[in-house]
Design an enzyme around this catalytic site. Structure first.
Site, short mmCIF file in Angstrom:
data_model
loop_
_atom_site.label_atom_id
_atom_site.label_comp_id
_atom_site.label_asym_id
_atom_site.label_seq_id
_atom_site.Cartn_x
_atom_site.Cartn_y
_atom_site.Cartn_z
N SER A 172 0.86 -1.19 0.00
CA SER A 172 0.00 0.00 0.00
C SER A 172 0.90 1.24 0.00
O SER A 172 1.79 1.34 -0.83
CB SER A 172 -0.95 -0.04 1.20
N HIS A 199 -2.26 -1.09 -3.58
CA HIS A 199 -3.35 -0.11 -3.49
C HIS A 199 -2.98 1.12 -4.30
O HIS A 199 -1.89 1.69 -4.12
CB HIS A 199 -3.58 0.29 -2.03
N ASP A 292 -5.27 -4.80 5.09
CA ASP A 292 -5.43 -5.65 3.91
C ASP A 292 -4.14 -6.42 3.66
O ASP A 292 -3.04 -5.86 3.74
CB ASP A 292 -5.77 -4.77 2.70
#
EC number: 3.1.1.61
Length: 355
Positions: A172, A199, A292
């Site tokens: 991310s 992400h 996540d």
């Protein structure tokens, strides 16, 4: 002077309409204070020197001096957190800006979309909190983090992944820079495929794949529905879709739910790799905010695969990787600079061998 306790913002864009739009967004928030606007990179450099803003939003295509040159000058003299706010057409160039020191990249938000505005503001808050340091003017390769501390390698948790293995990476905030450094350090095609969920704002994944492809010794491509995995190739998930790997080792793309927070899903990808590759699955969780990827690392660990995590010292945000480590789903916690050697070892390659 910025109001006490607020994030001071310098908006850099040659479009008056774009500057007004960004100013309006920030002025609707209680914790931001727009202290100045610049119409090109040269003005931005001078304003940063005098105002020391807490955040700079930077366009790329501007007259006199563009965003890339301005970012490099700012980060080698008076480093401040820079968020590139760009159109999708500039996606590859936007990721090039990250190699010059920009913290993150985001698409210009559509003010008629409350979700896009909210995502933009959340990203701006996060970027403003990230510590940045002055960097050398010339970069020959992406930064690979601090000098690693030597560690005795633990015994392998699984057989070499080269024969039938799949490497699955979750990332991310700070992930693009980490992936660039990792791929550059690997320096040769691996004996198994690599799949990545990073992400990212919608529309930017293709540009990121092109940027990473220019750095990597392995081809990096945007994943396509039904494509069969090939050893020595890196597949990047589009943000608009959740990627998974099927039993026949083909890529499956499922349209993400509208309200999905993390885009694309790291858990969906890593969990599918655990199911398909089992003990020959390799999970890597890099820098990033949120949780996540944690469930995906759990799945790979429970399947008997190998799990690696980026350590706190080399992470831009020690978040998702921290949670996976705390819960015991990461077998090897390594600085970014050591991850490449570990992957070469796991896939059966000799670190010192010629490509």
């Amino acid at each position: 002077m910025p109001a006490r306790g607020k994030i001071s913002v310098l908006i850099v864009d040659d479009s008056g309409m774009a500057r007004a739009m960004l100013r309006s967004i920030f002025e609707d928030e209680d914790d931001f204070d727009v202290v100045a606007e610049a119409v090109n990179g040269r003005e931005a450099i001078e304003m940063v020197r005098h105002l020391r803003p807490g955040l700079v939003t930077m366009d790329l295509e501007m007259p006199e001096m563009g965003g890339l040159e301005a970012i490099e000058e700012i980060m080698c003299s008076k480093a401040v957190p820079i968020l590139v706010v760009s159109g999708v057409a500039d996606a590859q160039k936007a990721f090039g800006a990250m190699s010059r020191g920009a913290v993150d990249v985001v698409a210009k938000p559509n003010v008629t979309s409350a979700r896009e505005v909210e995502d933009f503001v959340d990203k701006a808050r996060l970027v403003a909190k990230i510590p940045v340091i002055t960097v050398p003017r010339t970069r020959s390769a992406p930064a690979a983090g601090p000098t690693p501390v030597p560690q005795a390698p633990p015994p392998p948790a699984a057989p070499p992944a080269g024969d039938g293995g799949i490497i699955a990476i979750a990332a991310s905030t700070g992930g693009p820079q980490a992936l660039a450094a990792l791929l550059a350090a690997i320096g040769r095609p691996l004996s198994c495929p690599m799949v990545v969920a990073q992400h990212i704002s919608d529309g930017f994944a293709s540009g990121m794949a092109d940027w990473l492809n220019s750095i990597s010794a392995m081809p990096v491509r945007l994943a396509a529905e039904g494509e069969r995995l090939t050893a020595g190739t890196v597949y990047l998930s589009p943000s608009e879709w959740n990627m998974s790997v099927t039993e026949s080792r083909h890529i499956a793309l499922a349209l993400r739910p509208e309200r999905q927070v993390y885009r694309p899903s790291c858990d969906a990808l890593l969990t599918s790799v655990a199911q398909v590759a089992g003990r020959r699955a390799v999970g890597v969780i890099l820098t990033g905010m949120g949780s996540d990827g944690v469930a995906g690392m759990e799945a790979i660990s429970k399947a008997g695969g190998t799990t690696l995590g980026q350590d706190e010292g080399s992470s831009v945000i020690f978040g998702m990787n921290a949670i996976a480590i705390e819960r015991g789903w990461v077998q090897r916690v390594l600085p970014l600079a050591e991850l490449a050697a570990s992957l070469l070892e796991i896939t059966g390659a000799s670190v010192g061998a010629a490509p």
